[in-house]
Structures are given as structure tokens and as C-alpha cells.
Design a protein around this motif. Structure first.
Motif, short mmCIF file in Angstrom:
data_model
loop_
_atom_site.label_atom_id
_atom_site.label_comp_id
_atom_site.label_asym_id
_atom_site.label_seq_id
_atom_site.Cartn_x
_atom_site.Cartn_y
_atom_site.Cartn_z
N ALA A 1 4.54 -8.28 -4.50
CA ALA A 1 5.26 -7.47 -3.79
C ALA A 1 5.25 -5.91 -4.47
N GLY A 2 4.70 -4.98 -4.26
CA GLY A 2 6.25 -3.29 -4.83
C GLY A 2 5.77 -3.55 -6.00
N GLU A 3 4.15 -3.50 -5.80
CA GLU A 3 3.37 -2.73 -7.44
C GLU A 3 3.53 -1.10 -6.82
N GLU A 4 3.22 -0.32 -5.94
CA GLU A 4 2.78 0.64 -6.08
C GLU A 4 4.24 1.33 -6.86
N VAL A 5 5.31 1.11 -6.08
CA VAL A 5 6.49 1.21 -6.34
C VAL A 5 7.58 0.49 -7.59
N GLY A 6 7.07 1.31 -8.88
CA GLY A 6 8.29 0.20 -9.93
C GLY A 6 8.07 -1.30 -10.51
N LEU B 1 5.98 6.71 -17.23
CA LEU B 1 7.15 7.17 -16.59
C LEU B 1 7.71 7.92 -15.39
N ASP B 2 8.00 7.54 -14.51
CA ASP B 2 8.72 8.34 -13.80
C ASP B 2 10.10 8.77 -13.83
N ILE B 3 10.49 10.37 -14.41
CA ILE B 3 11.73 10.01 -14.32
C ILE B 3 12.32 11.57 -13.75
N HIS B 4 13.09 11.37 -12.78
CA HIS B 4 13.78 12.91 -11.80
C HIS B 4 14.88 13.67 -12.75
N ILE B 5 14.36 14.76 -12.83
CA ILE B 5 16.10 15.60 -13.49
C ILE B 5 16.59 16.09 -12.85
N ASN B 6 18.03 16.06 -12.24
CA ASN B 6 18.79 15.94 -12.30
C ASN B 6 20.24 17.90 -12.00
N GLY C 1 25.01 23.96 -18.45
CA GLY C 1 24.43 23.29 -17.00
C GLY C 1 25.44 21.92 -17.14
N GLN C 2 24.77 21.62 -15.44
CA GLN C 2 24.94 19.81 -16.40
C GLN C 2 23.83 19.28 -15.38
N ILE C 3 23.21 18.78 -16.33
CA ILE C 3 21.67 18.13 -16.61
C ILE C 3 21.60 16.58 -16.66
N SER C 4 21.46 15.44 -15.67
CA SER C 4 21.47 14.35 -15.87
C SER C 4 19.76 14.19 -15.92
N MET C 5 19.25 12.99 -15.75
CA MET C 5 17.70 11.84 -15.02
C MET C 5 18.82 10.61 -15.17
N ASP C 6 17.62 10.09 -14.04
CA ASP C 6 17.29 9.10 -13.37
C ASP C 6 15.94 8.58 -13.97
N VAL C 7 15.43 7.31 -14.34
CA VAL C 7 14.72 6.91 -14.42
C VAL C 7 13.98 6.02 -13.58
N ASN C 8 12.75 5.68 -12.72
CA ASN C 8 12.29 5.66 -11.74
C ASN C 8 11.78 4.74 -12.38
N VAL D 1 0.97 -1.16 0.43
CA VAL D 1 0.07 -0.12 0.03
C VAL D 1 0.76 1.82 0.41
N VAL D 2 0.21 2.80 0.20
CA VAL D 2 0.72 3.95 -0.32
C VAL D 2 1.18 3.99 1.53
N ASP D 3 2.22 4.80 1.05
CA ASP D 3 2.05 5.66 2.76
C ASP D 3 0.91 6.43 3.21
N VAL D 4 1.23 6.88 4.12
CA VAL D 4 -0.57 7.73 5.16
C VAL D 4 -0.10 8.89 5.79
N GLU D 5 -0.50 10.19 5.72
CA GLU D 5 -0.12 11.70 6.46
C GLU D 5 -1.75 11.19 7.75
N LEU D 6 -0.52 10.11 9.02
CA LEU D 6 -1.48 10.17 9.63
C LEU D 6 -2.74 11.07 10.60
N ASP D 7 -2.22 12.12 10.36
CA ASP D 7 -3.54 13.87 10.87
C ASP D 7 -4.43 14.14 9.80
N ASN D 8 -4.51 13.30 8.57
CA ASN D 8 -5.64 12.99 8.00
C ASN D 8 -7.07 12.25 7.65
N TRP D 9 -6.35 11.63 8.67
CA TRP D 9 -7.32 10.11 9.09
C TRP D 9 -8.08 10.49 9.72
#
Length: 408
Positions: A133-138, A175-180, A281-288, A72-80
């Protein structure tokens, strides 16, 4: 199994804090339930405290694969308003993290298998449960199952994600892509001694967005619609009077078959390469995240059976359980996704969100016998997530009828 026992299984599943981890504990609990019903199962390690669970009833072909994820995904306890890891009933609504996405669907499939086994229901074929296992992330768990061959002989796949009384047979990729961006920090009164990572990040993001928009312009899928491009996260800088030395952003792109993930990634990398070559610039990307779109067959046997078996349950649910306000909200939501609401019909549709099908059907991205069909509503990942108790119990009966009809 009586209703109290069924509810106890869902309650136990909700109590596991399987937030992007610890699915092995869920798998072991399900394994014990299945063992008590004389159903053999296998733990398939993923990594750390994570594992998949595979179990079968019946034998031979055809093989109906049924799958659901244990994380499951994480929770924000104060909002529940309730404890998210304790199933809490308020009228027909059962609150808890994962109640909709998707421990109700997983519980319903397991209970259906147990009851079919206990009733010695005859099958001409096999039902193979694959709890992941791990459906939500990857989608790591589904990838392990695919790589180890658990899908090679599967004829039809049912994913128990929360569809409610719709039958999605197509889903977008993601696609979840981190641009650094790496620069050089300096005092803001002397920017010439620094290299502003935030400015470079903004500039390259604008160029990436333009390049991807150009790719998307004339590309459309009749079922899934258009590619969707979002900049969801951006970070940079540390204080008012300092040139930032680093910055990053996260892109989320929902993809369709006509514009492949690979083509998008190549385009973004080309923009980054050109930017780095022509600026300081020094730009790179990571694909999560890199999962492909799936488009099954609208006329697949499994969809026809879903429509046939589930229609009476849908009519009963909309007529006797849903409040007038909730029914009106359902009609509005259906309109927003281009579906004409009909309380006694199960519409075959495409959806924007991805499922483990993107990994499990990796070698069959189009034309597979596939449906997503499980109890739940439109609040996965939200605060105060809930599932209808009536729908949960209905889906146990639907699954039993559906599995039996499919393997007649």
C-alpha cells in the motif's frame, strides 16, 4: 487459467479506486484468488483502509522477493477518453488507471504464482509476494514490511514496476520538500505595515537553489547520472491589492548516493536558518518524501536470468505487436535515456524514478541483488494510461519461467 480468466483479474484490479487509499480492498480480492489456489497469505495492516498482502509458495532458501503496489495516482476525469476505472481495450492497448503503473505487473505476478502452484512446479526455495500500500505517496506499506522484518531473509528482490523490456537495477532517491513562508498581510498601498511572504519565499528559494546547485556541481553517479533539482509548485497571495501573509512552494529533488538526502536536507535547513536570522522572513520546511537511491549489481543472477528468459519475448513483441510508429517512438525514448535500442536484448540500466525498493532495501542501498521488471510503457501517471495486452500476457509466462529458473 485461460486468457479470459487472466484478463478478468486485471479488469477487476483496475475497477478498484485505490487512489492513494483503499488498498485493503485490493488485498482482500488477491487473498481470495490465492486462497482458491491453496496459497496461504497474510494481510499486514498499514492504517485505515490500507493493508499489505504477503504470500509464499515453495519453502526454504533462497528466497526471491517479488513486489508490486496496489495504489494508483488520481485522475482528471475530463482528460480521459474512457472510464479510468474500467479496463477498456482498443486494439492491443488496455486503457485504465493503473494499467501500466502497476496493476498489470501485480496481476501478472499473482497469476504466475497461481499457475506454478496449480502445476505443482518444484522449487528449491521460496517465492514471497509482497503487495504494498501507499507506494505513490511515501511508500508507507513498504516501510511497514521492512520494519516488521519481511525483507530480512530475502536474497533477491524483483519489483514489478513498468520497465517494459529493460532491466533497471538502480533508481534515484527522492525528496519532496514543502517550503513555507509566513508574513503579515496588509493593503498593497501601505506595504510598510505588512511583511511580504511571497517576496521572502522567492528570495529564499533562490538561495536554496544556489546552495543545492553548488553541492551538485561536481557530483555524479556513473549509472544514475546527476542530482536533479526542481521547484514544482508555488502558491502565494490572494488578490491584486493585498500584501500576502503566507506563501509556500514544493521542491522535488532526485538524489544519487554520492550526494545524500541528509546532506541536502542539512544544507537547505542551514539556508533557511541563516535567512530567518538576517531578515524579517519566517521560513520553515516540511519533508513529505525522503527515499534513498538504490544501486544494485549489474551482473546479479536475477538480471542475467531476466535477459536470458525475456529476450525472445521482447523480439516477438517488437516484431509482431508494436506498430512502426510506436517502434520509432520507442527508439527515440531509448535514445533520450542513453540506451541503445536493441529489440532482442534486455539492457540493464539506471532510472530516475523511485520504487518501493528504496524502503525494502533500506539497509542495502548498494550492491543488492535487485531488478525492476514488469509489463508497461512510458505513460504511468498520464491521462489515458494503457498497457499492451500482448506484453501483459507475455510477462505472465516470463515470470513463470524466471521464477522457475531462479529456484532450480
Amino acid at each position: 487459467m485461460n486468457q479470459t480468466q487472466k484478463m478478468a483479474i486485471l479488469e477487476k484490479l483496475i475497477s478498484f479506486k485505490s487512489v492513494n487509499d483503499h488498498e485493503k480492498q485490493v488485498a482482500k480480492y488477491l487473498q481470495e484468488l490465492l486462497k482458491d489456489a491453496d496459497i496461504d497469505s497474510t494481510l499486514v495492516p498499514v492504517e485505515g483502509d490500507r493493508a499489505n498482502l504477503v504470500a509464499e509458495i515453495g519453502s526454504g532458501k533462497p528466497i526471491l522477493g517479488i513486489t508490486g503496489h496496489m495504489d494508483v495516482v488520481d485522475v482528471e476525469l475530463d482528460n480521459w477518453q474512457t472510464d479510468p476505472f474500467r479496463l477498456t481495450a482498443k486494439g492491443d492497448k488496455l486503457y485504465g488507471r493503473g494499467s501500466t503503473d502497476m496493476k498489470a505487473g501485480l496481476a501478472a505476478m499473482v497469476i504466475a504464482m497461481i499457475e506454478l502452484k496449480q502445476n505443482q512446479t518444484p522449487f528449491n526455495g521460496t517465492i514471497r509476494l509482497m503487495a504494498t500500500a501507499g507506494e505513490e505517496v511515501g511508500q508507507q506499506g513498504a516501510k511497514v514490511l521492512f520494519d516488521q522484518g519481511y525483507m530480512q531473509d530475502v536474497d533477491t528482490l524483483l519489483v514489478g514496476e513498468p520497465s517494459g523490456y529493460l532491466a533497471p537495477y538502480a533508481s534515484k532517491g527522492e525528496l519532496d520538500i514543502h517550503i513555507n513562508s509566513v508574513g503579515k498581510a496588509a493593503h498593497s498601498s501601505m506595504p510598510q505595515f505588512g511583511n511580504n511572504a511571497v517576496e521572502h519565499l522567492i528570495d529564499v528559494l533562490n538561495q536554496i537553489k544556489q546552495a543545492v546547485n553548488d553541492l551538485m556541481a561536481d557530483v555524479h553517479n556513473d549509472v544514475l547520472g546527476d542530482t536533479v533539482f526542481n521547484i514544482d509548485v508555488i502558491h502565494g497571495g490572494s488578490q491584486d491589492n493585498a500584501i500576502p501573509g503566507s506563501a509556500n512552494a514544493v521542491l522535488n529533488i532526485r538524489t544519487i548516493p554520492e550526494l545524500t538526502n541528509q546532506k541536502i536536507l542539512e544544507t537547505i535547513q542551514s539556508v533557511i536558518d541563516q535567512y530567518n536570522a538576517s531578515t524579517t522572513g519566517q521560513i520553515s520546511m516540511d519533508v513529505n518524501m525522503d527515499i534513498i537511491p538504490i544501486v544494485g549489481k549489474a551482473d546479479a543472477q536475477i538480471i542475467k536470468l531476466v535477459q536470458q528468459v525475456a529476450a525472445p519475448y521482447a523480439k516477438d513483441y517488437y516484431t509482431n505487436t508494436l506498430s512502426a510508429a510506436d517502434l520509432e517512438q520507442k527508439k527515440k525514448q531509448s535514445s533520450m535515456i542513453g540506451v541503445e535500442f536493441a529489440p532482442d536484448q534486455i539492457m540493464a540500466v539506471g532510472i530516475a524514478g523511485g520504487t518501493d525498493a528504496s524502503r525494502l532495501l533500506f539497509d542495502k542501498p548498494t550492491g543488492a541483488n535487485y531488478v525492476m521488471f514488469g509489463p508497461g510503457n512510458d505513460n504511468p501517471h498520464q491521462d489515458n494510461e494503457y498497457v499492451s495486452q500482448t506484453m501483459f500476457l507475455q510477462f505472465i509466462e516470463i515470470y513463470k519461467e524466471l521464477f522457475t529458473e531462479f529456484l532450480k
